[in-house]
Scaffold this motif. Structure first.
Motif, PDB file in Angstrom:
ATOM      1  N   ASP A  56       0.835  -1.210   0.000  1.00 55.84           N
ATOM      2  CA  ASP A  56       0.000   0.000   0.000  1.00 55.84           C
ATOM      3  C   ASP A  56       0.868   1.257   0.000  1.00 55.84           C
ATOM      4  OD1 ASP A  56      -2.281  -1.543   0.009  1.00 55.84           O
ATOM      5  OD2 ASP A  56      -2.569  -1.391   2.185  1.00 55.84           O
ATOM      6  N   ALA A  57       1.990   1.227   0.717  1.00 61.44           N
ATOM      7  CA  ALA A  57       2.874   2.385   0.771  1.00 61.44           C
ATOM      8  C   ALA A  57       3.420   2.709  -0.616  1.00 61.44           C
ATOM      9  CB  ALA A  57       4.020   2.132   1.750  1.00 61.44           C
ATOM     10  N   GLN A  58       3.757   1.678  -1.389  1.00 62.73           N
ATOM     11  CA  GLN A  58       4.257   1.904  -2.751  1.00 62.73           C
ATOM     12  C   GLN A  58       3.202   2.585  -3.616  1.00 62.73           C
ATOM     13  OE1 GLN A  58       5.219  -2.153  -3.728  1.00 62.73           O
ATOM     14  NE2 GLN A  58       7.408  -1.827  -3.339  1.00 62.73           N
ATOM     15  N   ASN A  59       1.971   2.211  -3.433  1.00 58.49           N
ATOM     16  CA  ASN A  59       0.882   2.760  -4.258  1.00 58.49           C
ATOM     17  C   ASN A  59       0.386   4.115  -3.765  1.00 58.49           C
ATOM     18  OD1 ASN A  59       0.855   0.549  -5.996  1.00 58.49           O
ATOM     19  ND2 ASN A  59      -0.450  -0.608  -4.595  1.00 58.49           N
ATOM     20  N   ARG A  60       0.638   4.449  -2.507  1.00 61.03           N
ATOM     21  CA  ARG A  60       0.091   5.684  -1.912  1.00 61.03           C
ATOM     22  C   ARG A  60       1.176   6.606  -1.377  1.00 61.03           C
ATOM     23  NH1 ARG A  60      -3.231   3.551   2.760  1.00 61.03           N
ATOM     24  NH2 ARG A  60      -2.883   5.675   3.355  1.00 61.03           N
ATOM     25  N   LEU A  61       2.376   6.563  -1.940  1.00 64.06           N
ATOM     26  CA  LEU A  61       3.493   7.329  -1.383  1.00 64.06           C
ATOM     27  C   LEU A  61       3.178   8.819  -1.265  1.00 64.06           C
ATOM     28  CD1 LEU A  61       6.330   7.345  -0.252  1.00 64.06           C
ATOM     29  CD2 LEU A  61       7.183   7.601  -2.587  1.00 64.06           C
ATOM     30  N   SER A  62       2.621   9.425  -2.290  1.00 63.32           N
ATOM     31  CA  SER A  62       2.317  10.862  -2.227  1.00 63.32           C
ATOM     32  C   SER A  62       1.359  11.192  -1.083  1.00 63.32           C
ATOM     33  CB  SER A  62       1.725  11.349  -3.548  1.00 63.32           C
ATOM     34  OG  SER A  62       2.700  11.323  -4.555  1.00 63.32           O
ATOM     35  N   ALA A  63       0.333  10.378  -0.921  1.00 62.58           N
ATOM     36  CA  ALA A  63      -0.635  10.606   0.156  1.00 62.58           C
ATOM     37  C   ALA A  63       0.022  10.426   1.523  1.00 62.58           C
ATOM     38  CB  ALA A  63      -1.824   9.659   0.008  1.00 62.58           C
TER      39      ALA A  63
END
Length: 79
Positions: free
Chosen positions: A7-14
């Motif tokens: 999830d961190a890889q997919n939501r880094l900006s957030a």
């Protein structure tokens, strides 16, 4: 806040936006904490601190306490 690595890889900006607001983000792999995203603290500039200390030393040259012992001043401050 705990976030699986996928999830961190997919939501880094957030996640970075959350960190900017002061939230610490723990990244986990298979439920085990492996990394922490935290806001960057103030940077310590050694050269700037050294120049400030040198300036203070130079400004205090020739200054006396008029015969008062520093130990007496320290003890007075503790009471």
């Amino acid at each position: 806040m705990n976030v699986p690595i996928f999830d961190a890889q997919n939501r880094l900006s957030a996640l970075v936006s959350e960190v900017e607001r002061g939230v610490e983000v723990i990244i986990t792999r298979r439920g085990v904490a492996v990394a922490k995203l935290v806001p960057v603290g103030p940077t310590f500039y050694r050269d700037k601190a050294r120049r400030a200390a040198d300036g203070l030393r130079q400004a205090s040259r020739g200054t006396t306490l008029g015969g008062i012992a520093i130990k007496n001043l320290v003890n007075e401050g503790r009471s």
